[in-house]
Each structure stands twice: as C-alpha cells, then as structure tokens.
Design a protein around this motif. Structure first.
Motif, PDB file in Angstrom:
ATOM      1  N   ALA A 241      11.598 -12.210   9.672  1.00 21.31           N
ATOM      2  CA  ALA A 241      10.180 -12.384   9.991  1.00 21.31           C
ATOM      3  C   ALA A 241       9.997 -13.091  11.326  1.00 21.31           C
ATOM      4  O   ALA A 241       9.082 -12.766  12.094  1.00 21.31           O
ATOM      5  CB  ALA A 241       9.484 -13.167   8.872  1.00 21.31           C
ATOM      6  N   MET A 242      10.856 -14.049  11.617  1.00 26.43           N
ATOM      7  CA  MET A 242      10.793 -14.757  12.901  1.00 26.43           C
ATOM      8  C   MET A 242      10.992 -13.780  14.060  1.00 26.43           C
ATOM      9  O   MET A 242      10.267 -13.839  15.058  1.00 26.43           O
ATOM     10  CB  MET A 242      11.850 -15.862  12.935  1.00 26.43           C
ATOM     11  CG  MET A 242      11.924 -16.644  14.238  1.00 26.43           C
ATOM     12  SD  MET A 242      13.073 -15.924  15.466  1.00 26.43           S
ATOM     13  CE  MET A 242      14.651 -16.202  14.675  1.00 26.43           C
ATOM     14  N   LEU A 243      11.954 -12.882  13.925  1.00 24.31           N
ATOM     15  CA  LEU A 243      12.229 -11.923  14.995  1.00 24.31           C
ATOM     16  C   LEU A 243      11.115 -10.897  15.165  1.00 24.31           C
ATOM     17  O   LEU A 243      10.997 -10.284  16.228  1.00 24.31           O
ATOM     18  CB  LEU A 243      13.554 -11.216  14.729  1.00 24.31           C
ATOM     19  CG  LEU A 243      14.807 -12.086  14.897  1.00 24.31           C
ATOM     20  CD1 LEU A 243      16.029 -11.354  14.381  1.00 24.31           C
ATOM     21  CD2 LEU A 243      14.994 -12.472  16.366  1.00 24.31           C
ATOM     22  N   LEU A 244      10.308 -10.715  14.134  1.00 25.46           N
ATOM     23  CA  LEU A 244       9.191  -9.768  14.214  1.00 25.46           C
ATOM     24  C   LEU A 244       7.883 -10.434  14.631  1.00 25.46           C
ATOM     25  O   LEU A 244       6.901  -9.751  14.894  1.00 25.46           O
ATOM     26  CB  LEU A 244       8.998  -9.067  12.864  1.00 25.46           C
ATOM     27  CG  LEU A 244      10.196  -8.270  12.339  1.00 25.46           C
ATOM     28  CD1 LEU A 244       9.859  -7.625  11.001  1.00 25.46           C
ATOM     29  CD2 LEU A 244      10.633  -7.204  13.344  1.00 25.46           C
ATOM     30  N   ALA A 245       7.881 -11.759  14.701  1.00 26.11           N
ATOM     31  CA  ALA A 245       6.668 -12.491  15.040  1.00 26.11           C
ATOM     32  C   ALA A 245       6.343 -12.357  16.527  1.00 26.11           C
ATOM     33  O   ALA A 245       7.241 -12.176  17.354  1.00 26.11           O
ATOM     34  CB  ALA A 245       6.830 -13.965  14.683  1.00 26.11           C
ATOM     35  N   PRO A 246       5.065 -12.441  16.892  1.00 25.83           N
ATOM     36  CA  PRO A 246       4.677 -12.340  18.309  1.00 25.83           C
ATOM     37  C   PRO A 246       5.386 -13.355  19.189  1.00 25.83           C
ATOM     38  O   PRO A 246       5.708 -13.074  20.344  1.00 25.83           O
ATOM     39  CB  PRO A 246       3.162 -12.591  18.270  1.00 25.83           C
ATOM     40  CG  PRO A 246       2.744 -12.203  16.896  1.00 25.83           C
ATOM     41  CD  PRO A 246       3.888 -12.570  16.008  1.00 25.83           C
TER      42      PRO A 246
END
Length: 259
Positions: free
Chosen positions: A236-241
């Motif tokens: 999720a961190m890697l997909l966050a803006p």
C-alpha cells in the motif's frame, strides 16, 4: 498502445493476483480502507475470493473476483479480455491503475531431489507468469500507474531447499528494474516487495509450525514472525501518492531477518 490516465476524482482500481487469502487478501482489504477498488484473482478458492469481495464492499469500495491460473500463460489473453469487460461493466472505465503480482506457490526441495516438473512449475508461476501477464495487461494499465511484484527474502539470504524458489524470485527482482526502465515513458513506477517468513497457509502452511516460528523469530531483530498485514502495508505504501518517486526498488519486509 497505452491507456490514458483517468481523472483524479475517480477512485483508483488495483488488480491483485492471488487475492483470496493471505497477503493478497490483506492487501485488498487495506487498499479498500484507503479508497481503492479491487479486482482480485483466485485459482480454485472461489468461495474465499467472493468472501473477500464482500469484505471490500463492506468497506465502501467496489470489487470483483476473476479466476486465473498464473502458471498457464496461454490463458492470459482471455483473462485480459475478462478484465476489460469488468472494467466497462462495473466501472465504466477502460483502464485500471495498480497491478500487484502476488499469486504464487511453494516448492521446497533440496537441489538433489528437485524434479524437472517442479522446476518448470515454479518458473511458470513465479517468473514466466508475471512476465507475460504484465505484457497482456499493459494496454489496460493507466499511464502514471504502478506495478508491485512479489519476491522473497530468500533472494538475499539462502536456506536449504529453496534454490529454485529463491532463484526465480531473484529473476523477478531483475525484471522489476527492467520494467521500471521500459515503462518510464508512460510514468509507470515498478517496484518489488520481498517478504520473509509470514504466518499464512502458503506452501502448505509451513510457517504455521510453532518450532519454525520460534527459530525465525530468534533471528529477527524485531522478535517475531511476519503477518500478512505487514506485507500489505508495504504494498500500500508503494501505491500511495507519496511514493510516486520510488521506482525500480526492492523493499524487503522481513523485520530485519538475518541482517
């Protein structure tokens, strides 16, 4: 041909392979909590997959589950067509935003006992599958999107019986960097997450063994076995803006195992 980016007001869509349990399920639920809709795949556990769909919807997001065998690359064209159909039917869209390659199998034998059939299966599921599935889905992945591949801590440290599994995951790490370069013109960032021992049913539930858990925890600075939510958080961190400038990187999620 590439898909065009969608307006920012539209919730992003993540396609997660192997989303019916374990890390895939945890990732789907965490992303849903953060406002992301989900397309998840399953191999045979349709009931479990539909249960995850229900859990995503209970969090206010939309979701669909599609059957996929990542070890059968000949089925990928039909799968891409199914994804295209669901995008139009469920979202009235032509593209999704995030691709998470999570599906996998275990295969742990010493080199002297590894059969050619097991070798071929591990290569098909963990390397050939993600390679050609990415290829088939690229026209449906929005410009400015993200790809997260799944590796393993065993690409860094070595344990007996994991030679082929660790090697094909090492190949995924090299492929991640190649994709990051080739997809740069489309502003698609590509990274890889490498979990350590995680308390799931993966590989026949080997990490459910209390003695093995103790052994792993003893070599982990944070003193415990990993949970699916630990890995989901990294994805999720890697997909966050806020992570838009992270590209071509390996993020190990092992709690510092064998540093």
């Amino acid at each position: 041909m590439s898909a065009q980016p969608v307006p920012h007001a539209v919730p992003p869509i993540a396609l997660i392979t192997g989303g019916s349990r374990g890390i895939g399920r945890a990732t789907a639920l965490l992303l849903a909590e953060r406002g992301v809709d989900v397309i998840l795949t399953y191999l045979s556990a349709e009931r479990e997959a539909q249960a995850v769909v229900g859990e995503v919807e209970a969090r206010g997001r939309r979701a669909v589950a599609l059957q996929l065998d990542v070890g059968r690359s000949g089925s990928f064209e039909a799968f891409a067509a199914a994804v295209r159909g669901e995008l139009r039917r469920t979202w009235d869209r032509e593209a999704f935003d995030f691709l998470v390659h999570n599906a996998g199998i275990g295969g742990y034998t010493p080199i002297s006992q590894t059969t050619e059939a097991l070798f071929d299966e591990l290569v098909a599921v963990h390397f050939k599958g993600p390679f050609f599935l990415t290829q088939k889905l690229l026209p449906l992945l929005a410009d400015g999107g993200r790809i997260v591949n799944m590796s393993t801590g065993l690409a860094r440290f070595v344990s007996p019986g994991f030679s082929v599994y660790g090697a094909v995951k090492g190949a995924i790490e090299v492929l991640t960097r190649a994709l990051a370069v080739e997809l740069g013109p489309r502003r698609i960032a590509v990274n890889v997450v490498a979990p350590g021992g995680i308390a799931t049913d993966f590989g026949g539930g080997v990490m459910r063994d209390p003695e093995l858990q103790k052994a792993v925890a003893a070599e982990t600075p944070l003193g415990r076995l990993g949970e699916p939510e630990d890995v989901a958080g990294a994805v999720a961190m890697l997909l966050a803006p806020e992570s838009r400038w992270i590209n071509g990187q390996r993020i190990e999620v092992t709690g510092g195992y064998r540093l």
